[in-house]
Design a protein around this motif. Structure first.
Motif, PDB file in Angstrom:
ATOM      1  N   LEU A 100      39.389  54.236  41.300  1.00  0.00           N
ATOM      2  CA  LEU A 100      39.411  54.204  42.858  1.00  0.00           C
ATOM      3  C   LEU A 100      38.628  53.222  43.438  1.00  0.00           C
ATOM      4  CD1 LEU A 100      39.902  57.602  44.062  1.00  0.00           C
ATOM      5  CD2 LEU A 100      41.444  56.045  44.341  1.00  0.00           C
ATOM      6  N   LYS A 101      37.490  52.724  42.473  1.00  0.00           N
ATOM      7  CA  LYS A 101      36.375  51.569  42.732  1.00  0.00           C
ATOM      8  C   LYS A 101      36.999  50.129  42.317  1.00  0.00           C
ATOM      9  CE  LYS A 101      32.799  54.903  42.200  1.00  0.00           C
ATOM     10  NZ  LYS A 101      31.782  55.276  41.255  1.00  0.00           N
ATOM     11  N   MET A 102      38.082  50.237  41.545  1.00  0.00           N
ATOM     12  CA  MET A 102      38.728  48.810  41.003  1.00  0.00           C
ATOM     13  C   MET A 102      39.280  48.189  42.039  1.00  0.00           C
ATOM     14  SD  MET A 102      40.095  50.121  37.365  1.00  0.00           S
ATOM     15  CE  MET A 102      40.579  48.446  36.845  1.00  0.00           C
ATOM     16  N   LYS A 103      38.765  46.900  42.066  1.00  0.00           N
ATOM     17  CA  LYS A 103      39.302  45.942  43.166  1.00  0.00           C
ATOM     18  C   LYS A 103      41.073  45.606  42.571  1.00  0.00           C
ATOM     19  CE  LYS A 103      38.562  41.734  45.149  1.00  0.00           C
ATOM     20  NZ  LYS A 103      37.643  40.240  45.383  1.00  0.00           N
ATOM     21  N   GLY A 104      41.710  45.894  43.500  1.00  0.00           N
ATOM     22  CA  GLY A 104      43.191  45.342  43.381  1.00  0.00           C
ATOM     23  C   GLY A 104      44.267  46.418  42.724  1.00  0.00           C
ATOM     24  N   ILE A 105      43.735  47.641  42.691  1.00  0.00           N
ATOM     25  CA  ILE A 105      44.280  48.811  42.007  1.00  0.00           C
ATOM     26  C   ILE A 105      45.215  49.451  43.317  1.00  0.00           C
ATOM     27  CG2 ILE A 105      42.604  50.731  42.282  1.00  0.00           C
ATOM     28  CD1 ILE A 105      43.574  51.345  39.126  1.00  0.00           C
ATOM     29  N   ASP A 106      46.308  49.937  42.828  1.00  0.00           N
ATOM     30  CA  ASP A 106      47.212  50.769  43.865  1.00  0.00           C
ATOM     31  C   ASP A 106      46.510  51.893  43.949  1.00  0.00           C
ATOM     32  OD1 ASP A 106      48.895  51.944  45.197  1.00  0.00           O
ATOM     33  OD2 ASP A 106      50.736  51.193  44.342  1.00  0.00           O
ATOM     34  N   LYS A 107      45.591  52.352  45.073  1.00  0.00           N
ATOM     35  CA  LYS A 107      44.811  53.390  45.544  1.00  0.00           C
ATOM     36  C   LYS A 107      45.845  54.594  45.677  1.00  0.00           C
ATOM     37  CE  LYS A 107      40.421  51.436  46.922  1.00  0.00           C
ATOM     38  NZ  LYS A 107      40.467  50.333  45.863  1.00  0.00           N
ATOM     39  N   ALA A 108      47.007  54.457  46.299  1.00  0.00           N
ATOM     40  CA  ALA A 108      47.988  55.335  46.710  1.00  0.00           C
ATOM     41  C   ALA A 108      48.330  56.123  45.442  1.00  0.00           C
ATOM     42  CB  ALA A 108      49.161  55.003  47.517  1.00  0.00           C
ATOM     43  N   GLU A 109      48.637  55.276  44.341  1.00  0.00           N
ATOM     44  CA  GLU A 109      49.140  55.954  43.173  1.00  0.00           C
ATOM     45  C   GLU A 109      48.032  56.694  42.517  1.00  0.00           C
ATOM     46  OE1 GLU A 109      50.403  52.690  40.514  1.00  0.00           O
ATOM     47  OE2 GLU A 109      52.350  52.912  41.260  1.00  0.00           O
TER      48      GLU A 109
END
Length: 168
Positions: A100-109
């Motif tokens: 959840l802290k990663m830039k660019g990750i799909d937070k919804a998934e």
């Protein structure tokens, strides 16, 4: 990333999961050109997790992919799914919090995975909270449909007394 490795990686991805023989051939070629490629290692992990149900071997590939490229936004989603399937809930929770802290990750998934974690633990209220949070990060109709279906499923699992409390 070499062009040859990319060619074989995309070929493997194109065959997954419908033609596993050709998928594995192409993936082995991709890994022979670049043995530490995070995307190829992740796909090998998916094969072991989703197709073979060999979660321990899959975890090794996912770990190697994460070590190879800690910023790869493709790996955490599938690694989380593998950990949940193998009932490694503490490990999954740590990875979710990191992802959840990663830039660019799909937070919804990722939040959908977090919801599934709480659902598997029987904490339906928290699972529903995660679904609501995931909606904030959902930017397409497909994800909204998945979240709505998941919410209905969780509601169906809740005891009657809890359903009335959530509705209020």
């Amino acid at each position: 990333m070499t062009l040859t490795k990319n060619k074989y990686y995309f070929e493997a991805l194109d065959h997954f999961p419908y033609n596993m023989s050709d998928c594995l051939d192409a993936l082995n070629y991709a890994l022979s050109y670049e043995p530490e490629d995070a995307d190829s290692l992740c796909l090998m992990g998916r094969i072991h997790s989703e197709v073979l149900k060999d979660y321990e071997t899959a975890k090794k590939y996912f770990e190697e992919a994460m070590q190879s490229n800690i910023g790869n936004v493709n790996t955490p989603k599938y690694y989380i799914e593998c950990l949940l399937s193998n009932e490694d809930y503490e490990e999954a929770e740590r990875l979710i919090n990191y992802a959840l802290k990663m830039k660019g990750i799909d937070k919804a998934e990722i939040l959908l995975g977090k919801s599934l974690l709480f659902e598997r633990k029987g904490d339906y209220d928290t699972a529903l909270e995660q679904i609501r949070e995931a909606r904030k990060f959902s930017y397409c109709r497909n994800m909204m449909d998945i979240l709505e279906d998941r919410e209905k499923l969780i509601h169906d699992k809740m005891p009657e007394s809890k359903k009335e409390e959530v509705a209020e």
